[in-house]
Design a protein around this motif. Structure first.
Motif, PDB file in Angstrom:
ATOM      1  N   GLN A  86      11.734  -1.811   1.543  1.00 26.73           N
ATOM      2  CA  GLN A  86      11.907  -1.757   3.330  1.00 26.73           C
ATOM      3  C   GLN A  86      13.333  -2.068   3.819  1.00 26.73           C
ATOM      4  O   GLN A  86      13.498  -1.055   4.682  1.00 26.73           O
ATOM      5  N   ARG A  87      14.265  -2.309   2.848  1.00 25.62           N
ATOM      6  CA  ARG A  87      15.589  -2.462   3.145  1.00 25.62           C
ATOM      7  C   ARG A  87      16.312  -1.265   2.940  1.00 25.62           C
ATOM      8  O   ARG A  87      17.494  -1.124   2.990  1.00 25.62           O
ATOM      9  N   GLY A  88      15.523  -0.613   2.116  1.00 23.61           N
ATOM     10  CA  GLY A  88      16.288   1.104   1.569  1.00 23.61           C
ATOM     11  C   GLY A  88      17.321   0.752   0.613  1.00 23.61           C
ATOM     12  O   GLY A  88      18.202   1.369  -0.020  1.00 23.61           O
ATOM     13  N   ILE A  89      16.990  -0.437  -0.295  1.00 21.95           N
ATOM     14  CA  ILE A  89      17.865  -0.803  -1.565  1.00 21.95           C
ATOM     15  C   ILE A  89      17.250  -0.029  -2.849  1.00 21.95           C
ATOM     16  O   ILE A  89      16.015   0.197  -3.007  1.00 21.95           O
ATOM     17  N   SER A  90      17.992   0.886  -3.334  1.00 21.48           N
ATOM     18  CA  SER A  90      17.954   1.397  -4.633  1.00 21.48           C
ATOM     19  C   SER A  90      17.275   0.398  -5.807  1.00 21.48           C
ATOM     20  O   SER A  90      18.038  -0.477  -5.898  1.00 21.48           O
ATOM     21  N   VAL A  91      16.278   0.857  -6.589  1.00 26.61           N
ATOM     22  CA  VAL A  91      15.702  -0.058  -7.709  1.00 26.61           C
ATOM     23  C   VAL A  91      15.786   0.770  -8.913  1.00 26.61           C
ATOM     24  O   VAL A  91      15.332   1.906  -9.104  1.00 26.61           O
ATOM     25  N   GLY A  92      16.399   0.017  -9.946  1.00 29.09           N
ATOM     26  CA  GLY A  92      16.222   0.596 -11.233  1.00 29.09           C
ATOM     27  C   GLY A  92      15.894  -0.417 -12.597  1.00 29.09           C
ATOM     28  O   GLY A  92      15.715  -1.707 -12.008  1.00 29.09           O
ATOM     29  N   ILE A  93      15.794   0.105 -13.654  1.00 34.25           N
ATOM     30  CA  ILE A  93      15.645  -0.663 -14.691  1.00 34.25           C
ATOM     31  C   ILE A  93      16.328  -0.414 -15.822  1.00 34.25           C
ATOM     32  O   ILE A  93      16.546   0.788 -16.272  1.00 34.25           O
ATOM     33  N   SER A  94      16.728  -1.410 -16.450  1.00 40.56           N
ATOM     34  CA  SER A  94      17.699  -1.368 -17.878  1.00 40.56           C
ATOM     35  C   SER A  94      17.060  -2.162 -18.865  1.00 40.56           C
ATOM     36  O   SER A  94      17.102  -3.367 -18.627  1.00 40.56           O
ATOM     37  N   SER A  95      16.381  -1.475 -19.723  1.00 36.00           N
ATOM     38  CA  SER A  95      15.665  -2.333 -20.779  1.00 36.00           C
ATOM     39  C   SER A  95      15.799  -1.876 -21.934  1.00 36.00           C
ATOM     40  O   SER A  95      16.103  -0.806 -22.413  1.00 36.00           O
ATOM     41  N   SER A  96      15.608  -3.102 -23.126  1.00 34.13           N
ATOM     42  CA  SER A  96      15.623  -2.792 -24.437  1.00 34.13           C
ATOM     43  C   SER A  96      14.494  -2.144 -24.760  1.00 34.13           C
ATOM     44  O   SER A  96      14.385  -1.662 -26.031  1.00 34.13           O
ATOM     45  N   ASN A  97      13.399  -2.180 -24.047  1.00 33.71           N
ATOM     46  CA  ASN A  97      12.189  -1.559 -24.658  1.00 33.71           C
ATOM     47  C   ASN A  97      11.999  -0.031 -24.590  1.00 33.71           C
ATOM     48  O   ASN A  97      12.972   0.495 -24.475  1.00 33.71           O
TER      49      ASN A  97
END
Length: 227
Positions: A105-116
């Motif tokens: 809703q806020r327009g903030i980008s989202v990512g994942i940084s994982s060891s999986n």
């Protein structure tokens, strides 16, 4: 906490989903299948694996326990053993979905940084129907160095077109927190039963410490939440 933040990057296991218990079970089952004695202090053994990428962990197992299978065979076995559990037994951390909706809703980008592995990350996101919330996914297998090196977080930030200082990381273990800090990002530590005994260290390393994502939402709804 979200003031001036352009991107939020999550670790997966123990941070976005409640899955750390799963790998303790899989380690025991896998070693038993191979006829290898399970380490007496399994919790301490698993702490040695923190920050390692999926392939790096397979290399560690192969060398330490003299596993004859190839790295690909080891990883394929782990995928087979974990796929159903990830899709049917692993839950989102409390408030995670609501927080993802707020970020969108806020327009903030989202990512994942994982060891999986990318395969399991994709499957668990699909199982919870949240894959559309994420703009970039990076695994430690795709960068030169695993956590606590900043590589995986910097690569995700680049994919999100966000400067590191405008990124907020959510992590559940000290090595992951260090990776975010080493990347020049703000880091919020989230409580997890698996890392409860590391709480003091997590609080010292991170910029914030929260019990769950409902607490983050509550803070953001109050004036002076970033203090």
């Amino acid at each position: 906490m979200l003031e001036k933040i352009k991107a939020v990057i999550f670790d997966l296991d123990g941070t976005l989903v409640d899955s750390m218990w799963l790998w303790k079970t899989i380690d025991m089952e896998y070693l038993s299948e191979k006829g290898v004695a399970v380490p007496e202090d399994l919790d301490t053994f698993q702490e040695e694996l923190e920050g390692m990428g999926f392939t790096e962990t397979a290399m560690f197992f192969k060398e330490r326990f003299q596993i004859e299978d190839s790295l690909e065979e080891i990883k394929d076995t782990w995928l087979r053993m974990s796929r159903d559990k990830y899709c049917n037994e692993v839950s989102l951390k409390p408030g995670a979905l609501e927080f993802l909706k707020e970020l969108k809703q806020r327009g903030i980008s989202v990512g994942i940084s994982s060891s999986n592995s990318r395969e399991l990350i994709t499957e668990v996101l699909r199982a919870h129907k949240i894959e559309d919330y994420f703009d970039c996914i990076t695994t430690c297998c795709e960068v030169p160095k695993s956590k606590p090196a900043p590589d995986v977080y910097l690569k995700t930030a680049k994919g999100l077109h966000a400067e590191p200082q405008k990124c907020l990381v959510f992590e559940d273990v000290p090595l992951g927190i260090l990776a975010g800090k080493n990347a020049g990002m703000k880091v919020c530590a989230i409580e997890d039963a698996y890392s409860k005994k590391q709480e003091k260290q997590k609080r010292e390393l991170a910029d914030w410490y929260v019990l769950d994502y409902f607490e983050v939402l509550e803070r953001e709804g109050q004036k002076g939440a970033c203090v």
